[in-house]
Scaffold this active site. Sequence first.
Site, PDB file in Angstrom:
ATOM      1  CD  GLU A  23      -2.432  -1.186   2.823  1.00  0.00           C
ATOM      2  OE1 GLU A  23      -2.273  -0.220   3.600  1.00  0.00           O
ATOM      3  OE2 GLU A  23      -3.177  -2.136   3.057  1.00  0.00           O
TER       4      GLU A  23
ATOM      5  CD  GLU B 250       7.433 -12.680  -5.003  1.00  0.00           C
ATOM      6  OE1 GLU B 250       7.732 -13.598  -4.240  1.00  0.00           O
ATOM      7  OE2 GLU B 250       6.759 -12.796  -6.019  1.00  0.00           O
TER       8      GLU B 250
ATOM      9  CB  ILE C 257      32.155  -4.980 -21.271  1.00  0.00           C
ATOM     10  CG1 ILE C 257      32.675  -5.519 -19.936  1.00  0.00           C
ATOM     11  CG2 ILE C 257      32.883  -5.660 -22.432  1.00  0.00           C
ATOM     12  CD1 ILE C 257      32.330  -6.990 -19.674  1.00  0.00           C
TER      13      ILE C 257
HETATM   14  C1  LIG Z   1       7.037  -3.945 -10.517  1.00  0.00           C
HETATM   15  C2  LIG Z   1       6.592  -4.226  -9.123  1.00  0.00           C
HETATM   16  C3  LIG Z   1       5.735  -5.280  -8.880  1.00  0.00           C
HETATM   17  C4  LIG Z   1       5.261  -5.507  -7.584  1.00  0.00           C
HETATM   18  N1  LIG Z   1       4.354  -6.517  -7.384  1.00  0.00           N
HETATM   19  C5  LIG Z   1       3.756  -6.618  -6.171  1.00  0.00           C
HETATM   20  C6  LIG Z   1       2.661  -7.521  -5.973  1.00  0.00           C
HETATM   21  O1  LIG Z   1       2.265  -8.281  -6.862  1.00  0.00           O
HETATM   22  N2  LIG Z   1       2.033  -7.504  -4.769  1.00  0.00           N
HETATM   23  C7  LIG Z   1       2.431  -6.686  -3.752  1.00  0.00           C
HETATM   24  O2  LIG Z   1       1.818  -6.714  -2.692  1.00  0.00           O
HETATM   25  N3  LIG Z   1       3.486  -5.848  -3.890  1.00  0.00           N
HETATM   26  C8  LIG Z   1       4.156  -5.783  -5.077  1.00  0.00           C
HETATM   27  N4  LIG Z   1       5.191  -4.901  -5.244  1.00  0.00           N
HETATM   28  C9  LIG Z   1       5.627  -4.078  -4.138  1.00  0.00           C
HETATM   29  C10 LIG Z   1       6.958  -4.527  -3.549  1.00  0.00           C
HETATM   30  O3  LIG Z   1       6.836  -5.787  -2.925  1.00  0.00           O
HETATM   31  C11 LIG Z   1       7.415  -3.429  -2.571  1.00  0.00           C
HETATM   32  O4  LIG Z   1       7.753  -2.294  -3.346  1.00  0.00           O
HETATM   33  C12 LIG Z   1       8.594  -3.879  -1.743  1.00  0.00           C
HETATM   34  O5  LIG Z   1       8.218  -4.859  -0.812  1.00  0.00           O
HETATM   35  C13 LIG Z   1       9.217  -2.719  -0.966  1.00  0.00           C
HETATM   36  O6  LIG Z   1       8.240  -2.025  -0.253  1.00  0.00           O
HETATM   37  P1  LIG Z   1       8.175  -0.433  -0.346  1.00  0.00           P
HETATM   38  O7  LIG Z   1       8.211  -0.080  -1.783  1.00  0.00           O
HETATM   39  O8  LIG Z   1       7.029   0.042   0.454  1.00  0.00           O
HETATM   40  O9  LIG Z   1       9.521   0.061   0.299  1.00  0.00           O
HETATM   41  P2  LIG Z   1       9.804   0.339   1.839  1.00  0.00           P
HETATM   42  O10 LIG Z   1       9.345  -0.795   2.674  1.00  0.00           O
HETATM   43  O11 LIG Z   1       9.294   1.690   2.152  1.00  0.00           O
HETATM   44  O12 LIG Z   1      11.380   0.340   1.840  1.00  0.00           O
HETATM   45  C14 LIG Z   1      12.138   1.439   1.345  1.00  0.00           C
HETATM   46  C15 LIG Z   1      13.611   1.090   1.477  1.00  0.00           C
HETATM   47  O13 LIG Z   1      13.929   0.864   2.873  1.00  0.00           O
HETATM   48  C16 LIG Z   1      14.520  -0.430   3.029  1.00  0.00           C
HETATM   49  N5  LIG Z   1      14.087  -1.010   4.293  1.00  0.00           N
HETATM   50  C17 LIG Z   1      12.811  -1.151   4.711  1.00  0.00           C
HETATM   51  N6  LIG Z   1      12.798  -1.752   5.923  1.00  0.00           N
HETATM   52  C18 LIG Z   1      14.082  -2.006   6.254  1.00  0.00           C
HETATM   53  C19 LIG Z   1      14.712  -2.620   7.381  1.00  0.00           C
HETATM   54  N7  LIG Z   1      14.002  -3.103   8.402  1.00  0.00           N
HETATM   55  N8  LIG Z   1      16.062  -2.706   7.385  1.00  0.00           N
HETATM   56  C20 LIG Z   1      16.790  -2.229   6.349  1.00  0.00           C
HETATM   57  N9  LIG Z   1      16.241  -1.620   5.258  1.00  0.00           N
HETATM   58  C21 LIG Z   1      14.914  -1.522   5.209  1.00  0.00           C
HETATM   59  C22 LIG Z   1      14.028  -1.236   1.862  1.00  0.00           C
HETATM   60  O14 LIG Z   1      14.904  -2.289   1.558  1.00  0.00           O
HETATM   61  C23 LIG Z   1      14.000  -0.187   0.753  1.00  0.00           C
HETATM   62  O15 LIG Z   1      15.272  -0.041   0.204  1.00  0.00           O
HETATM   63  C24 LIG Z   1       5.709  -4.689  -6.514  1.00  0.00           C
HETATM   64  C25 LIG Z   1       6.619  -3.660  -6.753  1.00  0.00           C
HETATM   65  C26 LIG Z   1       7.053  -3.413  -8.027  1.00  0.00           C
HETATM   66  C27 LIG Z   1       8.006  -2.270  -8.247  1.00  0.00           C
END
Ligand SMILES: Cc1cc2nc3c(=O)[nH]c(=O)nc-3n(C[C@H](O)[C@H](O)[C@H](O)COP(=O)(O)OP(=O)(O)OC[C@H]3O[C@@H](n4cnc5c(N)ncnc54)[C@H](O)[C@@H]3O)c2cc1C
Length: 390
Positions: A121, A367, A341
Amino acid sequence: MIDLTLSPNDEQVLRAVREEALIARRYARYYDENEHEFPPDQLPEAKDHPSFMTRMGHRGDGDAGMAVLSMLIAMGQTWGDYSVRLRRQERGLGNSALQAAGTDEQKAKWGHLTLAMAITEPGCGSDPSLVRTSARLDGDHWVLNGEKIFVTTGCRAEGVVVWATVDKAAGRGGIKSFLVLKGTPGFIVAHKEKKLGIRADDTAAYVFQDCRIPRDQLLGGDEQVHRESSGGFKGVMKTFNMTRPAVAAIGLGMAEAAIDFTRDALREAGFAITYGPTLAAQPAPVERLMRLEALLEAAQLATIRAAWLADQGQPNNMEASIAKAKAGGAVREITQGCIEILGPMGVSRDHLLEKWFRDVRITDIYEGTGEIQRLIIARTLLGYSRKELK
Ligand SMILES: Cc1cc2nc3c(=O)[nH]c(=O)nc-3n(C[C@H](O)[C@H](O)[C@H](O)COP(=O)(O)OP(=O)(O)OC[C@H]3O[C@@H](n4cnc5c(N)ncnc54)[C@H](O)[C@@H]3O)c2cc1C
């Protein structure tokens, strides 16, 4: 012990997969540049080309297990393109969730549908306990309200497994998953997302507005809120033990395509690529390529190991995360290295390398990002709980 020898049966299947992938590759640029269009269910060439599935035959002694074979097939398919296929066999992440957490009755009722999975979300991704979409019981119906973004297969799917909280105060314990079918009043596909890469892929945003679904569409059927940790939550999380290696395999297929393209280009430019001499004796671009090839192989092996454990019926939670974390970094380094490269040829839209560079970026995001995979690995190795290491 893992035996990496392919049986003649498997070799035949994988050869057919690569043949199909080469056909799909012809359409890759078109759908990259026309993001609003969906690739068709069948390419025109499909009529002259039997599906690789027809070569699967009966699985027997010496053939790879189904999990390993699926990884090799995924690598072969995405060596052609991330999204375009000679024939699409659409299945979504929601199908894996249904298999992992649904009751037998639910599997029988909905297993034939293509199901997306909506967790993310605005403001909730890596930490699903922040899910704000709510589900309220009203008589014999659940009423869903909330917003979901980046739902893979979201436009084409026939239904979706949605994560929602039935009790915000219970944190993770209050999160349940619900099956919502397309066409249900109050379930709105808001738009198709526009992306850096994997543009032909179908990624949607959803809105749920007083969306009423029958009570039996709670996946697994357990309505109780478990304060400490929810068995239902863990059940759905198990989905990722197979999908994370699959995501790794998908990225690695594209990285392999980048390496093959770069190797061919170097040969055409007059570089001999022979594997006998030490790396130090190789010309600089060849040495660089060989290091990238080694990285690819390491990530492929990590992925195959995670799948092999699943085939043996052994736990693979940590290995699934290792595969995804390793591949997520490797595919970025490989595609960027290939561009370095080849220089201008690497960034030119006359070739697919710059597209592979954009397409592989997702491997380390969805994921569970690379950071989240490394947290899971560290917790498992060090024996820390989620609370102790977050
Ligand atoms: C093309 C695409 C397809 C997708 N498909 C799906 C789908 O089918 N269903 C679905 O539900 N979601 C889907 N997603 C969403 C995706 O799973 C999320 O974008 C992802 O889990 C990261 O969540 P966020 O974007 O809210 O980032 P955030 O959780 O806000 O994280 C932002 C950054 O902070 C880092 N971070 C967060 N928590 C920690 C921690 N505890 N320690 C260290 N670093 C941390 C993360 O690694 C990231 O770099 C999709 C995303 C994309 C781009």
